[in-house]
Write an enzyme that holds these catalytic residues in place. Sequence first.
Site, PDB file in Angstrom:
ATOM      1  N   ASP A  89      -5.347   2.644  13.426  1.00 26.07           N
ATOM      2  CA  ASP A  89      -5.257   2.192  14.823  1.00 26.07           C
ATOM      3  C   ASP A  89      -4.297   1.000  14.925  1.00 26.07           C
ATOM      4  O   ASP A  89      -3.840   0.462  13.917  1.00 26.07           O
ATOM      5  CB  ASP A  89      -6.662   1.854  15.372  1.00 26.07           C
ATOM      6  CG  ASP A  89      -7.322   0.664  14.669  1.00 26.07           C
ATOM      7  OD1 ASP A  89      -6.687  -0.407  14.576  1.00 26.07           O
ATOM      8  OD2 ASP A  89      -8.481   0.794  14.231  1.00 26.07           O
ATOM      9  N   HIS A 104      -2.612   3.244   5.240  1.00 21.41           N
ATOM     10  CA  HIS A 104      -2.857   4.679   5.438  1.00 21.41           C
ATOM     11  C   HIS A 104      -2.112   5.256   6.637  1.00 21.41           C
ATOM     12  O   HIS A 104      -2.495   6.292   7.162  1.00 21.41           O
ATOM     13  CB  HIS A 104      -4.377   4.931   5.567  1.00 21.41           C
ATOM     14  CG  HIS A 104      -5.128   4.635   4.305  1.00 21.41           C
ATOM     15  ND1 HIS A 104      -6.499   4.486   4.246  1.00 21.41           N
ATOM     16  CD2 HIS A 104      -4.688   4.454   3.041  1.00 21.41           C
ATOM     17  CE1 HIS A 104      -6.857   4.230   2.992  1.00 21.41           C
ATOM     18  NE2 HIS A 104      -5.782   4.193   2.248  1.00 21.41           N
ATOM     19  N   SER A 171     -16.079   0.289   3.057  1.00 21.87           N
ATOM     20  CA  SER A 171     -17.075   0.702   2.059  1.00 21.87           C
ATOM     21  C   SER A 171     -16.517   0.570   0.639  1.00 21.87           C
ATOM     22  O   SER A 171     -17.233   0.788  -0.323  1.00 21.87           O
ATOM     23  CB  SER A 171     -17.497   2.144   2.321  1.00 21.87           C
ATOM     24  OG  SER A 171     -16.363   2.986   2.240  1.00 21.87           O
TER      25      SER A 171
END
Length: 225
Positions: A89, A104, A171
Amino acid sequence: MEKITVLTGAGISAESGIKTFRDADGLWEGHNVMEVASPEGWLKNPSLVLDFYNKRRKQLLAVTPNTAHKALVNLEHKYQVTIITQNVDDLHERAGSSHIIHLHGELLKARSTHNPQEIYEWKNDIKLGDVCTKKHQLRPHIVWFGEEVPMLDAAIEIVSQTDILIIIGTSMQVYPAASLLHYKKTNTPVYFIDPNPAITPKNNLFVYKEKASLGVPKVVAKLLE
Ligand code: APR
């Protein structure tokens, strides 16, 4: 000026309304990740992949940066700040941060399937038949599973030189991004903010077990003291 590096994951954008990846059902917005985020998935069913990212792009254009994205901008008053994000984003950009590395890729860009260097700003849907200047199909400018991470070397260099590292909402399960932590200097302090932290506190590793909207402003205030 001291250097701060901020490594962010999906958790920082959760409170803006973008879902994190690793929910309990193991699906990503109802899809098997390999179907929509791998070169194999793209070869098998490009229209499914385009449709998936077209939906994500529409969703992104409907949300806004939250308190955590905005708080990070204030660090620039006192530090040289680089944000290394796993997120595709543009919420760090819209919040006003100056130096952002997207590990990414970026949802609001499309690129040629023929030449990865041919990248276009892209706010609308990408459709089958949308092509680059050499008439090759466009694809989302996203690093899929199994693909190279072109910005990785730059990110390693920045982490290895940073004075302070902040990690927010990840994570730490996806390599090579998760391995960046290992490149910091031994005595560089780390602030880790996540309601479900993948790391336990020790020596100079400080864990804030809370949502980004609470933890990030606290850490920023402390570092600006
Ligand atoms: N504030 C901070 N952290 C949060 C919040 C919140 N409000 N809500 C959830 N989290 C945390 C979760 O506890 C979890 O540790 O965000 C983390 C999200 O983890 P993932 O969904 O695995 O996201 P991330 O680590 O960014 O995934 C890495 O995986 O699928 C790929 O390429 C994709 O960049 C992505 C990569």
